[in-house]
Design a protein around this motif. Structure first.
Motif, mmCIF file in Angstrom:
data_model
loop_
_atom_site.group_PDB
_atom_site.id
_atom_site.type_symbol
_atom_site.label_atom_id
_atom_site.label_comp_id
_atom_site.label_asym_id
_atom_site.label_seq_id
_atom_site.Cartn_x
_atom_site.Cartn_y
_atom_site.Cartn_z
ATOM 1 N N THR A 88 0.875 -1.191 0.000
ATOM 2 C CA THR A 88 0.000 0.000 0.000
ATOM 3 C C THR A 88 0.905 1.233 0.000
ATOM 4 O O THR A 88 2.091 1.155 0.317
ATOM 5 C CB THR A 88 -0.901 0.037 1.243
ATOM 6 O OG1 THR A 88 -0.069 0.002 2.418
ATOM 7 C CG2 THR A 88 -1.838 -1.154 1.269
ATOM 8 N N GLU A 89 0.330 2.332 -0.344
ATOM 9 C CA GLU A 89 1.116 3.562 -0.341
ATOM 10 C C GLU A 89 1.453 3.952 1.094
ATOM 11 O O GLU A 89 0.571 4.061 1.945
ATOM 12 C CB GLU A 89 0.323 4.684 -1.009
ATOM 13 C CG GLU A 89 1.127 5.956 -1.181
ATOM 14 C CD GLU A 89 0.362 7.010 -1.952
ATOM 15 O OE1 GLU A 89 0.783 8.175 -1.920
ATOM 16 O OE2 GLU A 89 -0.647 6.647 -2.590
ATOM 17 N N ARG A 90 2.732 4.137 1.363
ATOM 18 C CA ARG A 90 3.164 4.457 2.715
ATOM 19 C C ARG A 90 2.755 5.882 3.075
ATOM 20 O O ARG A 90 2.884 6.803 2.275
ATOM 21 C CB ARG A 90 4.685 4.314 2.840
ATOM 22 C CG ARG A 90 5.182 2.896 2.733
ATOM 23 C CD ARG A 90 6.681 2.855 2.928
ATOM 24 N NE ARG A 90 7.040 3.331 4.254
ATOM 25 C CZ ARG A 90 8.301 3.533 4.654
ATOM 26 N NH1 ARG A 90 9.294 3.343 3.818
ATOM 27 N NH2 ARG A 90 8.557 3.958 5.871
ATOM 28 N N PRO A 91 2.260 6.055 4.301
ATOM 29 C CA PRO A 91 1.900 7.424 4.704
ATOM 30 C C PRO A 91 3.151 8.273 4.923
ATOM 31 O O PRO A 91 4.239 7.758 5.205
ATOM 32 C CB PRO A 91 1.157 7.197 6.031
ATOM 33 C CG PRO A 91 1.740 5.931 6.579
ATOM 34 C CD PRO A 91 2.024 5.074 5.365
ATOM 35 N N GLN A 92 2.976 9.568 4.783
ATOM 36 C CA GLN A 92 4.057 10.490 5.111
ATOM 37 C C GLN A 92 4.188 10.551 6.626
ATOM 38 O O GLN A 92 3.206 10.703 7.343
ATOM 39 C CB GLN A 92 3.746 11.884 4.572
ATOM 40 C CG GLN A 92 4.772 12.933 4.971
ATOM 41 C CD GLN A 92 4.290 14.348 4.732
ATOM 42 O OE1 GLN A 92 3.292 14.560 4.054
ATOM 43 N NE2 GLN A 92 4.981 15.309 5.308
ATOM 44 N N LEU A 115 -3.499 16.458 9.629
ATOM 45 C CA LEU A 115 -4.211 15.188 9.473
ATOM 46 C C LEU A 115 -5.409 15.315 8.539
ATOM 47 O O LEU A 115 -6.053 14.312 8.232
ATOM 48 C CB LEU A 115 -4.672 14.681 10.843
ATOM 49 C CG LEU A 115 -3.547 14.389 11.849
ATOM 50 C CD1 LEU A 115 -4.130 13.959 13.184
ATOM 51 C CD2 LEU A 115 -2.611 13.308 11.307
ATOM 52 N N SER A 118 -5.171 15.700 1.962
ATOM 53 C CA SER A 118 -5.595 14.597 1.094
ATOM 54 C C SER A 118 -4.581 13.456 1.124
ATOM 55 O O SER A 118 -4.935 12.281 1.013
ATOM 56 C CB SER A 118 -5.782 15.096 -0.345
ATOM 57 O OG SER A 118 -4.594 15.708 -0.819
ATOM 58 N N ASP A 119 -3.301 13.784 1.287
ATOM 59 C CA ASP A 119 -2.274 12.751 1.400
ATOM 60 C C ASP A 119 -2.316 12.154 2.800
ATOM 61 O O ASP A 119 -2.566 12.848 3.791
ATOM 62 C CB ASP A 119 -0.883 13.332 1.138
ATOM 63 C CG ASP A 119 -0.728 13.802 -0.305
ATOM 64 O OD1 ASP A 119 -1.436 13.254 -1.171
ATOM 65 O OD2 ASP A 119 0.082 14.711 -0.556
ATOM 66 N N ASP A 120 -2.036 10.842 2.871
ATOM 67 C CA ASP A 120 -2.061 10.138 4.151
ATOM 68 C C ASP A 120 -0.862 10.565 4.986
ATOM 69 O O ASP A 120 0.278 10.484 4.542
ATOM 70 C CB ASP A 120 -2.025 8.631 3.884
ATOM 71 C CG ASP A 120 -2.407 7.828 5.120
ATOM 72 O OD1 ASP A 120 -2.919 8.436 6.081
ATOM 73 O OD2 ASP A 120 -2.178 6.599 5.127
ATOM 74 N N ARG A 122 0.989 10.216 8.868
ATOM 75 C CA ARG A 122 1.046 9.610 10.201
ATOM 76 C C ARG A 122 1.929 10.487 11.072
ATOM 77 O O ARG A 122 3.083 10.732 10.755
ATOM 78 C CB ARG A 122 1.607 8.190 10.162
ATOM 79 C CG ARG A 122 1.555 7.526 11.539
ATOM 80 C CD ARG A 122 1.830 6.048 11.474
ATOM 81 N NE ARG A 122 3.237 5.757 11.237
ATOM 82 C CZ ARG A 122 3.700 4.551 10.946
ATOM 83 N NH1 ARG A 122 2.859 3.543 10.783
ATOM 84 N NH2 ARG A 122 4.995 4.355 10.766
#
Length: 296
Positions: A88-92, A115, A118-120, A122
């Motif tokens: 999965t796409e890793r969160p920033q 938080l 639009s980009d995930d 953490r």
């Protein structure tokens, strides 16, 4: 090379608050865990724990090792999840240091915009003294530090100050106490029981100077490093306490207290401190822009 099994035993013991609890969790004898941690200490050439009474406390080296171990084993969990459930796409990862004097409600309001991107994202939050956090920032182990003032002069640590805004302060107390003090504020605070931030907080001196100018002499019954603890004492009726006016309504609702009065003559400031002069991280940009709108 580090023995990661030894590091894991140390990490669990540090997280669980001692070797006995780590032993119960890992189903390994305390002697085995203690021996493995000793080997890790020999590898590092320094103690990770120091005995204080019957308890073990982390040394400075231990705290540094724990912060790295947190990241190592967090990445390990992430790797395992990715391999089991598919990539999965890793969160920033946004690593934020919060100076211990910054009120928790303020810190949340400042960081929440990151938080909502639009980009995930953490977020990894660490609370410590400003000096310790700035040292981590200099090592690129933090992206941002939230503080109640700019980088102190003469500290020898490079960091760029980004003012987020400021707020006046409000004086709050339980209803019974507030009822007696509201009518003639601020003169009513003369002789009143007062809870104030401790000397590590810049507001300590500002408050005392303001009282001196007003010729008001409250009875200081407590000084606190932790603003949350100060609010808890205030909620119990121990004395009047202060909060930034920007969050006064939230504190009133949460702690069931009342506002006695407020002043803009004493102002609490908030800064974001970064290792870069021009902020480029989208999450940090969102934090700074919305903070300035809120605290303008």
């Amino acid at each position: 090379m580090i023995n990661y099994k030894h590091l894991h035993y140390f990490w669990v013991a540090a997280k669980q608050g001692g070797i006995a609890r780590a032993s119960e969790l890992l189903h390994i004898t305390p002697q085995t865990i203690s021996g493995q941690i000793s080997l890790l200490e020999q590898h590092f050439g320094d103690d990770l724990f120091v005995k204080v009474g019957r308890n073990l406390e982390l040394t400075e080296t231990g705290r540094l090792a724990l912060s790295y171990a947190d990241e190592i084993f967090s990445l390990g969990d992430e790797l395992e999840d990715a391999l089991r459930n598919g990539p999965t796409e890793r969160p920033q990862i946004l690593k934020v240091g919060i100076a211990e004097v910054v009120p928790k409600t303020i810190a949340y309001r400042l960081l929440a915009p990151a938080l909502n991107l639009s980009d995930d994202v953490r977020m990894v939050c660490k609370e410590n003294t400003l000096e310790s956090l700035l040292a981590e920032l200099a090592l690129n182990r933090l992206d941002l530090v939230l503080a109640d003032g700019p980088v102190p002069p003469g500290l020898g640590v490079r960091g760029f100050n980004h003012p987020l805004g400021e707020s006046g302060i409000s004086f709050l107390a339980v209803p019974e106490l507030a009822k007696r003090l509201t009518a003639d504020f601020p003169a009513s605070l003369d002789g009143a029981p007062l809870l104030i931030p401790s000397e590590i907080n810049l507001m300590h001196v500002r408050l005392l100077q303001w009282f001196d100018k007003q010729n008001i002499h409250p009875k200081i019954v407590g000084e606190f490093d932790d603003s949350a603890l100060m609010k808890a004492f205030g909620q119990a009726g121990t004395g009047v306490f202060t909060v930034p006016t920007a969050i006064a309504d939230e504190v009133v609702n949460q702690y069931k207290v009342e506002v006695i009065g407020c002043t803009d003559a004493v102002r609490e400031q908030f800064f974001a401190i970064s290792a870069e002069r021009r902020v480029s991280n989208p999450a940090v940009v969102a934090i700074t822009e919305q903070a300035r709108e809120w605290l303008k």
